[in-house]
Design an enzyme around this catalytic site. Structure first.
Site: not given
Length: 670
Positions: A15, A170, A538, A542
């Site tokens: 990746y 995930h 946040k 992200d």
């Protein structure tokens, strides 16, 4: 053993992507020269969330966790001298998947490729973005339409392409148990297949071709036996659903096809050398069993909990795969677990529990309804909180973190600043400048016409891929394509799952949480404020919100009033909320590397509004040199993955509030 042909190894990927299309192209060509057999493209967060590099939310994020691709010129440069007709390319892209595949197709056409021969995968699973990864843009309905349009387009025109890679990976990172991981992924697959079937774009006799192109992207954790059984259960359930719900008779079309990235959640910053054996064990769970073997594998690097891996670190992970595939005798045997009563019993139990949970989700109206109601997210937040509680209590052991913590000096991290790769902070300005030059040099009339046609198509019900291809050819940018669709579809803020998560850690007298609750109550009393208020923010793009959510839940359980508005906020919005809510502390969570840009901006804005007495704490993947710089800039405390005790962190937050308000230190016996 009887002589038999050795099985072909799985696709081996790394990746990768960073900084610019040029830098990433060089990295890809080096990796292919080392024996990598497929490409796995990491895009940066602005590209994933539909923003151009010059948008305010993109600041500090450009080229950080992947490559910025803003238009056709960037895609051309990314794959320069890499023949796409011969390549198998996986692209980790979701909300903007249609756009990136269109750019890829146009570049392949320019190379003279036969489009029908292109092979690869677009991740394109928006459900898990709402639940765990946070790169969603549009509401569930329009997002499902984009997915449906892509699937029907690729089945007709790019038949070897996997248009969706349904990701349980995930979900596990967000705390899912094996049962939740399988059930939620399968429920997503059902929602997608139902939508394609009901769209009327695929004739019934061709539906088997659609099912055959659905692939999955799975996580393998360190619980080896459970993970291997999970993969067998996945295959069995997929076979049942595709046969019974969709009437697929051809067993080849019903085959469970999956790729793997092994678990990054379990990688530790403490004693990071232990991550190597974790990675190996996790790879074995998805390769040892022939009947449930992954079709493609990519492994994280040993130092991902510290920062961005270097090419050498990625090479090490590729060599781990190559040693297993080429030096061992693994590929010479039939399934080595067939007939094991231990394995069969475990698989049967998983299948039964998963089918019950899938039925529960169907009764709610399916995966999309369970996203919108907040059911799936609150279940994940609760599971993650339970797991964190077990780790903190020492019930779940992590070597080097909560047991066997003594260590020799580590030569791999002796110089932490060279143990990871850093992205040149000047890179962003260069990318923005190149974007402005691209916009200035294109045929503006054609670009605007293409965007108008896209909006018109979105407002109707025609397949959006043709209009998207014209946008790609006309020089439209990533942000312009996404804003055109935002104008028609609107944007979506996913449920956070925090308010409905149950108490995860006991707070009886004598427990650490009880001591912290006492500290919180006494501090609030001394300040005369009713309750202590914590803003969890946040900033930037992200979307990995697991850590922020766990801090928010534990702070709530410790007696704080928590202000948590979810992901993707500007520093300006965070400061406005801090002032409006009159909070006692601001906690910022950033895992993408944009902390050096965004945290000082929050501090400066707080000072300008005259509330510079509010302590600011920061958590995330932050190299030690950066942590020191943040503290120097005025941050009260920095927490990284090695600070796994959440109750302790909440206690530290109370201490910082007391210090900022000139209260004496408070020792409450645990």
């Amino acid at each position: 053993m009887t002589e038999r042909q050795k099985d072909r190894p799985w696709l081996m990927r790394t990746y990768a992507g960073h900084s610019t299309a040029e830098a990433s192209n060089e990295l890809y060509r080096r990796n292919l020269a080392k024996g990598q057999t497929g490409l796995s493209v990491a895009f940066d967060l602005p590209t994933q969330t539909g923003y151009d590099p010059d948008h305010v939310l993109a600041r500090g994020e450009v080229g950080r966790v992947g490559v910025p691709v803003s238009h056709l010129g960037d895609m051309r440069r990314l794959f320069q001298d890499i023949p796409l007709e011969q390549m198998n390319t996986s692209m980790t892209i979701n909300a903007t998947a249609m756009w990136l595949l269109a750019l890829y197709e146009v570049v392949a056409e320019e190379q003279g490729a036969d489009i029908s021969k292109l092979s690869g995968t677009t991740q394109n699973d928006i459900v898990k973005e709402y639940l765990s990864r946070g790169t969603h843009v549009f509401p569930p309905g329009p997002s499902l339409r984009l997915t449906t349009d892509m699937i029907t387009y690729t089945v007709a025109h790019i038949p070897k392409w996997n248009p969706i890679n349904i990701c349980s990976y995930h979900l596990q990172e967000a705390g899912a148990t094996p049962v939740q991981e399988i059930a939620y992924a399968m429920s997503t697959a059902v929602a997608v297949l139902d939508a394609v079937r009901d769209s009327g774009q695929v004739p019934p006799e061709k539906f088997g071709d659609v099912v055959a192109r659905i692939s999955f992207f799975v996580n393998a954790g360190v619980r080896f036996v459970e993970e291997m059984c999970k993969m067998r259960a996945f295959g069995r359930i997929w076979d049942k659903i595709t046969r019974e719900r969709y009437g697929i008779e051809n067993p080849k079309q019903r085959r469970f096809r999956y790729g793997v990235q092994v678990n990054s959640l379990g990688l530790t910053e403490a004693q990071p050398e232990n991550n190597v054996q974790r990675i190996v064990l996790e790879m074995l769970a998805v390769t040892l069993s022939k009947d449930a073997r992954a079709r493609a594998v990519q492994l994280p690097a040993w130092n991902e909990a510290l920062g961005l891996p270097r090419p050498w670190d990625q090479q090490w992970s590729l060599r781990i795969q190559q040693v297993l595939a080429h030096e061992s005798d693994l590929l010479e045997y039939e399934d080595i677990f067939a007939g094991s009563h231990v394995i069969e019993t475990k698989v049967d139990a998983l299948v039964e529990e998963c089918l019950a949970e899938i039925d529960r989700i169907q009764e709610m109206g399916g995966a999309m309804a369970a996203v919108e109601s907040g059911y799936l997210k609150s279940q994940l937040v609760a599971s993650h909180a339970e797991r964190r509680g077990r780790i903190e209590a020492g019930e779940e052991k992590i070597v080097g973190v909560n047991c066997y913590e003594s260590t020799e000096p580590n030569p791999l991290t002796a110089d932490l600043d060279t143990a990871i790769m850093t992205v040149d902070p000047e890179n962003e300005a260069r990318v923005v400048q190149a974007l402005h030059e691209w916009r200035d040099s294109r045929d503006e009339h054609r670009a605007q016409e293409a965007l108008s046609a896209l909006k018109k198509a979105a407002a109707g019900d025609t397949n959006l891929f043709a209009a998207t291809l014209e946008c790609a050819r006309a020089g439209v940018t990533t942000g312009e394509w996404a804003w055109a669709l935002r104008d028609v579809f609107g944007e979506f803020r996913a449920p956070t799952g925090v308010s409905s998560a149950p108490l995860a850690v006991a707070a009886e007298a004598g427990t650490p949480l009880a001591a912290v609750r006492e500290k919180v109550a006494r501090t609030a009393e001394e300040l005369g404020s009713g309750k202590l208020r914590l803003l969890v923010g946040k900033p930037g793009l992200d979307g990995h919100s697991n850590g922020a959510e766990q801090i928010a839940v534990r702070a709530r359980d410790a007696g704080f009033e928590v202000v948590y508005q979810g992901i993707r906020l500007t520093p300006e919005q965070i400061v406005s909320a801090a002032v409006a809510e009159d909070v006692h502390c601001v906690g910022l969570s950033i895992l993408s590397g944009s902390h050096a840009e965004l945290v000082p901006d929050v501090l400066a804005r707080l000072r300008r509004t005259g509330v510079d007495d509010i302590p600011v704490i920061v958590g995330g993947i932050i190299p030690s040199a950066d942590a020191a710089a943040l503290r120097e800039a005025g941050v009260a405390a920095v927490f990284t993955p090695k600070d796994f005790g959440i109750t302790e962190i909440i206690g530290r937050i109370v201490d910082e509030i007391r210090t900022a308000n000139k209260l004496d230190p408070l020792e409450v016996p645990a």
